[in-house]
Design an enzyme around this catalytic site. Sequence first.
Site, PDB file in Angstrom:
ATOM      1  CG  ASP A 127      -2.002   1.016   1.205  1.00  0.00           C
ATOM      2  OD1 ASP A 127      -1.861   2.037   0.488  1.00  0.00           O
ATOM      3  OD2 ASP A 127      -3.022   0.817   1.905  1.00  0.00           O
TER       4      ASP A 127
ATOM      5  CG  ASP B  50      -4.257   5.610  -0.132  1.00  0.00           C
ATOM      6  OD1 ASP B  50      -3.493   4.642  -0.178  1.00  0.00           O
ATOM      7  OD2 ASP B  50      -5.051   5.827   0.822  1.00  0.00           O
TER       8      ASP B  50
ATOM      9  CG  HIS C 246      -9.543   7.224   3.081  1.00  0.00           C
ATOM     10  ND1 HIS C 246      -8.612   8.054   2.518  1.00  0.00           N
ATOM     11  CD2 HIS C 246      -9.046   5.964   2.927  1.00  0.00           C
ATOM     12  CE1 HIS C 246      -7.592   7.340   2.079  1.00  0.00           C
ATOM     13  NE2 HIS C 246      -7.824   6.060   2.297  1.00  0.00           N
TER      14      HIS C 246
ATOM     15  CG  HIS D  96      -7.961   8.392   6.785  1.00  0.00           C
ATOM     16  ND1 HIS D  96      -8.839   7.366   6.508  1.00  0.00           N
ATOM     17  CD2 HIS D  96      -6.730   7.862   6.635  1.00  0.00           C
ATOM     18  CE1 HIS D  96      -8.153   6.263   6.218  1.00  0.00           C
ATOM     19  NE2 HIS D  96      -6.876   6.540   6.296  1.00  0.00           N
TER      20      HIS D  96
ATOM     21  CD  GLU E 151      -8.015   1.922   2.083  1.00  0.00           C
ATOM     22  OE1 GLU E 151      -7.111   1.113   2.275  1.00  0.00           O
ATOM     23  OE2 GLU E 151      -7.935   3.114   2.424  1.00  0.00           O
TER      24      GLU E 151
ATOM     25  CD  GLU F 220      -6.115   2.769  -0.762  1.00  0.00           C
ATOM     26  OE1 GLU F 220      -5.092   2.201  -0.347  1.00  0.00           O
ATOM     27  OE2 GLU F 220      -6.655   3.733  -0.192  1.00  0.00           O
TER      28      GLU F 220
HETATM   29 MN    MN Z   1      -3.694   2.942   1.036  1.00  0.00          MN
HETATM   30 MN    MN Z   2      -6.413   4.540   1.771  1.00  0.00          MN
END
Ligand code: MN
Ligand code: MN
Length: 301
Positions: A85, A96, A156, A164, A190, A285
């Site tokens: 990630d 992200d 998010h 976030h 995600e 994600e």
């Molecule tokens: Mn992530």
């Molecule tokens: Mn994330």
Amino acid sequence: MDEEVLKKYIEAGRIARVVRDEAARRIEPGVSVLEFCEWVEKRIMELGGKPAFPCNLSINEVAAHYTPLVDDDLSVPEESVVKIDLGVHIDGYIADTAVTVSFSDKWAPLLEAVRNALDKALEIVSPDTRFSDVGKVIESVIKMYGFKPIANLGGHSLARFTIHAGESIPNVYEPFLRGKFGKGKAYAIEPFGTNGAGSVREGDLVAIYALIRPNLRRRLSDVQRRVLNTIKERFRTLPFTERWLKDVAGLEELRKSLKRLARMGFLVQYPVLIEKGKGMVAQFEHTLVITDQGDVIVTTR
Ligand code: MN
Ligand code: MN
């Protein structure tokens, strides 16, 4: 969202996609987690971005928030399931993204379930889609394969220098959730799937921190002050790890300062998250941006 901001989101997404795909090809059993994550972070910078948070490499029942410490000696185990990630930012605008790689065919259906859940979720996103509908799709796809979505992890909203940004996109159906996607905003979706209990608990290890209250008035030692000022300067409110501060103080002092700054309330800690039933965990994600005109752009695909 003006044109310049949109361009930065798209560029962050492009770099994130390149590094994620290179990383997924590069990872294999026996690889040092520390060397791997340092390579990921260096590669992001080579391509003109900055890491938006430390590279997370979470293995098997560890669902998220594992990043190697300075003296980490972990290597990728045989037959493991590895979540990579990573985040890239350009001037604070974040991409992200995550991918799961498995070194045993046994887990192919789990990976397939979660990858498919993300694809199906992205298909329904428009400026008026409800977050609850995304949760519903993710839950139903993962369950179709006989696995469980992880209910206490989710997507998010994103904002400048903020991973976030306040809104949560569930991985299960939450019928009373009122939130909707909106124009001019960025989001990460995600899904996580598991053959375990379907939720995570916090583990003991803390390797990731972020600044949340920069202006608290507290008496600080010289080292604590130096660590705090460096965090403000280098990371603002983005997550970081001790590896990125090892030039500021000796390791023991640095660790003590981080713990102390967290206890005083300057920093939030992100402990590793572990599947409650010790189940195997997969995650995929993507980040998407919805333009002012209502176009949905998946920046990391
Ligand atoms: Mn992530
Ligand atoms: Mn994330």
